[in-house]
Design a protein around this motif. Structure first.
Motif, PDB file in Angstrom:
ATOM      1  N   THR A 269      51.033 -33.686   8.420  1.00 30.68           N
ATOM      2  CA  THR A 269      50.056 -34.002   9.472  1.00 30.68           C
ATOM      3  C   THR A 269      48.617 -33.782   9.028  1.00 30.68           C
ATOM      4  OG1 THR A 269      50.240 -31.759  10.388  1.00 30.68           O
ATOM      5  CG2 THR A 269      51.705 -33.453  11.306  1.00 30.68           C
TER       6      THR A 269
ATOM      7  N   SER B 280      47.708 -43.047  13.648  1.00 28.56           N
ATOM      8  CA  SER B 280      47.494 -41.719  14.230  1.00 28.56           C
ATOM      9  C   SER B 280      46.010 -41.387  14.331  1.00 28.56           C
ATOM     10  CB  SER B 280      48.205 -40.651  13.403  1.00 28.56           C
ATOM     11  OG  SER B 280      49.598 -40.847  13.395  1.00 28.56           O
TER      12      SER B 280
ATOM     13  N   TYR C 196      53.711 -45.297  16.152  1.00 33.11           N
ATOM     14  CA  TYR C 196      52.437 -44.574  16.210  1.00 33.11           C
ATOM     15  C   TYR C 196      51.263 -45.358  16.784  1.00 33.11           C
ATOM     16  CZ  TYR C 196      54.900 -41.297  13.217  1.00 33.11           C
ATOM     17  OH  TYR C 196      55.817 -40.403  12.719  1.00 33.11           O
TER      18      TYR C 196
ATOM     19  N   SER D 291      51.239 -43.895  21.793  1.00 37.42           N
ATOM     20  CA  SER D 291      51.963 -42.622  21.890  1.00 37.42           C
ATOM     21  C   SER D 291      53.299 -42.846  22.589  1.00 37.42           C
ATOM     22  CB  SER D 291      51.131 -41.607  22.691  1.00 37.42           C
ATOM     23  OG  SER D 291      49.910 -41.350  22.040  1.00 37.42           O
TER      24      SER D 291
END
Length: 640
Positions: free
Chosen positions: A320, A458, A535, A538
């Protein structure tokens, strides 16, 4: 002979800038040190482009095949009549290519850093270290012999240590810099052993002699030395060990993600486009020796590259931290390059893998530097590295968004951008050599597209995060380098590498193999489609998929616990069963013996020091007593 003596200035300018900015930077305004460093790199870049244009096009060297030219060389150390260590500059296709890569990316990083590092403590120190790194890399690629390369190889290690640990007040940055330095030192020990074995058996360090098809390395006797492999094979495997460490190949990759603790421009310069490809350049520099003299060593290169590529791609799908995603992406793409070299032959179309690996090195430098600098602009806007803190940024950062998207499409291998052309050539080379490695890289192509668009969506799509301050686009001093690199990412693939950078210096005909290219594009589109579904908006799909993979996802997220394995081996085994006994022996036996000698000397001195009391009566007494004793001994011996 064409005169390229001026190329000595290309590494010399950054070296002089390192000294000048390092010694005087604190006396000038921070922006001045940045402008001076950037101006010097601009001159080095101009000289590099002049060299490339002359070498590849205007001096007509291609008519007889591109040959290596020693632009400058002096003897530094004279070991024997035959063995000397020289310092010089070697001009040939791969060194000229690397001059373009290093100076282009370094110049963009310098310009970008003027804005990114504004207000940072140690601004002039940062630019001084950038110049040192540029000098080290340029000296490495211009090396005329393998020992000169090793010297600059270690300077690159020092430079990376300084830049990774730039924020020396942060314990994590200090730990990362030490980790990078120590891990690569272990690898470099193998490199040094390989150099010594190779030079002992060939009697030379010189690249022109070593890589000549009739040179001493390739024609040396190939009798079995150990485990059925020749001395040459083992020496090249040891040399590759150094390259694997510098290029963060499995299992020597553990330093690379932690190296993201340095400033983001450092990540772009060192760990995306230049330092990590030093290992690829090392194998490419000695490629004739590998291909003609030790094909078993090339097999090792190919499998290490393939395994590293897949290993890193899987981990990148779970991370992440945006810089760590890009770090593992770098490891995966370097694996592509290593595999390409490993599956290559020598000469003509057999050398397709060599050309493809260097081609991908060139295109990767553009789009990966773009990705890292784009990540820096994103971090600059939201003050976070975690993609969980991001979302909906495309409307706030239009230039960064557009250039980042270009880089993602390029690395995914979508035509007609540069990544497609270089990756396709690697696929073709792998197909003709090893179907298993080919299958691995097909899978990696899909994973690459997936994790890059997972990163893209993202950051720029999804649900907009509530930001403490409204994000804004980076200043032009940061966005202009993004646009320049985006241009390179789009058009670098149209360079005719099959005519410029080949294994034997001679051009060969290359064409697109649609039977491999079309499935490669389709699997990339499949990866992009999966990332889009999961992605772009959401939803709960990522969590569901993570649950499906269960412990597999957990292992990948924790990087297959490689750091924990290294800590266990070092602390529980090496420290406990090797270091502690050695420390006990040193403390009690070595130090104890030396302390015993010291105490013996001290006690003896105390016993005899009264003979030097300074009292005449005592001296007279000793003198008379000694004389009487000598007379008595003389009389005794005479009578005897």
């Amino acid at each position: 002979m064409v005169d390229y003596t001026y190329t000595l200035l290309i590494p010399l300018i950054p070296f002089l800038l390192f000294i000048f900015i390092g010694l005087t930077g604190h006396k000038m305004k921070p922006i001045v040190s940045g402008l001076i460093g950037t101006s010097g790199l601009a001159i080095a870049a101009i000289l590099s482009y002049i060299t490339a244009i002359r070498y590849f096009w205007t001096d007509h060297l291609a008519e007889t095949g591109y040959k290596s030219i020693k632009a400058f060389e002096i003897t530094w150390l004279h070991l024997t009549d035959k063995l000397t260590i020289n310092i010089g500059a070697l001009i040939d296709p791969i060194s000229v290519m690397m001059l373009i890569v290093i100076t282009t990316v370094s110049l963009m990083v310098h310009i970008y850093s003027i804005g990114y590092m504004k207000g940072e403590r140690g601004y002039h120190r940062f630019f001084s270290f950038l110049s040192l790194f540029s000098f080290s890399m340029l000296g490495l690629v211009l090396a005329t012999n393998i020992f000169q390369m090793y010297i600059f190889w270690e300077l690159v290690g020092v430079s990376s240590f300084l830049l990774i640990g730039f924020y020396y007040e942060k314990p994590s940055a200090v730990a990362a810099s030490k980790k990078a330095f120590i891990v690569t030192r272990f690898a470099d020990l193998g490199f040094l052993i390989g150099i010594l074995i190779l030079s002992f058996n060939t009697g030379t360090f010189d690249f022109q002699l070593l890589t000549s098809p009739t040179g001493p390395a390739i024609t040396m006797p190939g009798g079995a030395a150990f485990m059925g492999m020749s001395v040459l094979t083992w020496s090249l495997i040891f040399i590759f060990m150094g390259g694997a460490g510098k290029s963060a190949m499995f299992p020597l990759h553990v330093w690379l993600p932690d190296a993201m603790e340095g400033p983001t421009p450092v990540s772009a310069l060192i760990h995306a486009a230049t330092m990590v490809v030093a290992g690829v350049y090392l194998v490419a520099r000695l490629f004739p020796v590998y291909a003609l003299g030790a094909p078993d060593a090339l097999t090792v290169v190919a499998w290490v590259g393939g395994i590293s590529s897949l290993f890193a791609a899987i981990i990148a799908c779970t991370q992440t931290d945006i810089k760590r995603v890009l770090a593992y992406s770098t490891m995966s793409q370097i694996g592509y390059m290593m595999l390409a070299l490993g599956v290559s032959g020598y000469g003509g179309h057999d050398g397709l893998g060599f050309m493809a690996g260097n081609f991908h090195l060139f295109t990767h430098a553009m789009f990966k530097a773009l990705l890292f600098l784009g990540a820096g602009a994103i971090i600059h806007a939201v003050h976070s590295n975690d993609m969980k803190d991001m979302g909906g940024l495309r409307k706030y950062l239009p230039i960064t968004h557009a250039t980042f998207l270009i880089a993602c499409i390029t690395i995914a291998g979508i035509p007609p951008l540069s990544g497609f052309w270089s990756k396709d050539e690697i696929m073709v080379a792998a197909w003709h050599h090893n179907k298993i490695l080919f299958s691995i890289e097909y899978l990696v192509a899909g994973l690459t597209a997936f994790y890059m668009f997972r990163l893209y969506f993202s950051i720029f799509w999804g649900k907009a995060t509530h930001y403490h301050h409204t994000p804004h686009e980076a200043p032009y001093v940061m966005t202009i380098p993004l646009m320049v690199l985006a241009f390179g990412a789009v058009f670098a693939g149209f360079l005719p590498f099959n005519e410029l950078v080949t294994s034997d210096g001679l051009p060969f005909e290359a064409h697109l193999d649609w039977s491999i290219a079309i499935p490669s594009v389709l699997i990339a589109l499949l990866g992009i489609g999966g990332a889009t579904a999961m992605y772009m908006k959401s939803n709960g799909l990522p969590d569901k998929l993570a649950g499906v993979f269960g412990n597999g996802y957990k292992w990948a997220y924790h990087k297959f616990y490689m750091d924990e394995v290294y800590l266990f081996v070092t602390k529980k085994i090496i420290f406990r069963y090797i270091s502690q006994p050695v420390a006990w022996f040193d403390r009690h036996i070595v130090d104890g013996f030396m302390n015993l000698v010291a105490r013996t000397v001290d006690n003896t001195s105390n016993l005899i020091k009264n003979f030097q009391s300074g009292r005449l009566q005592q001296y007279g007494y000793v003198f008379v007593s000694g004389a009487i004793a000598l007379v008595l001994i003389f009389v005794y011996l005479w009578n005897f």
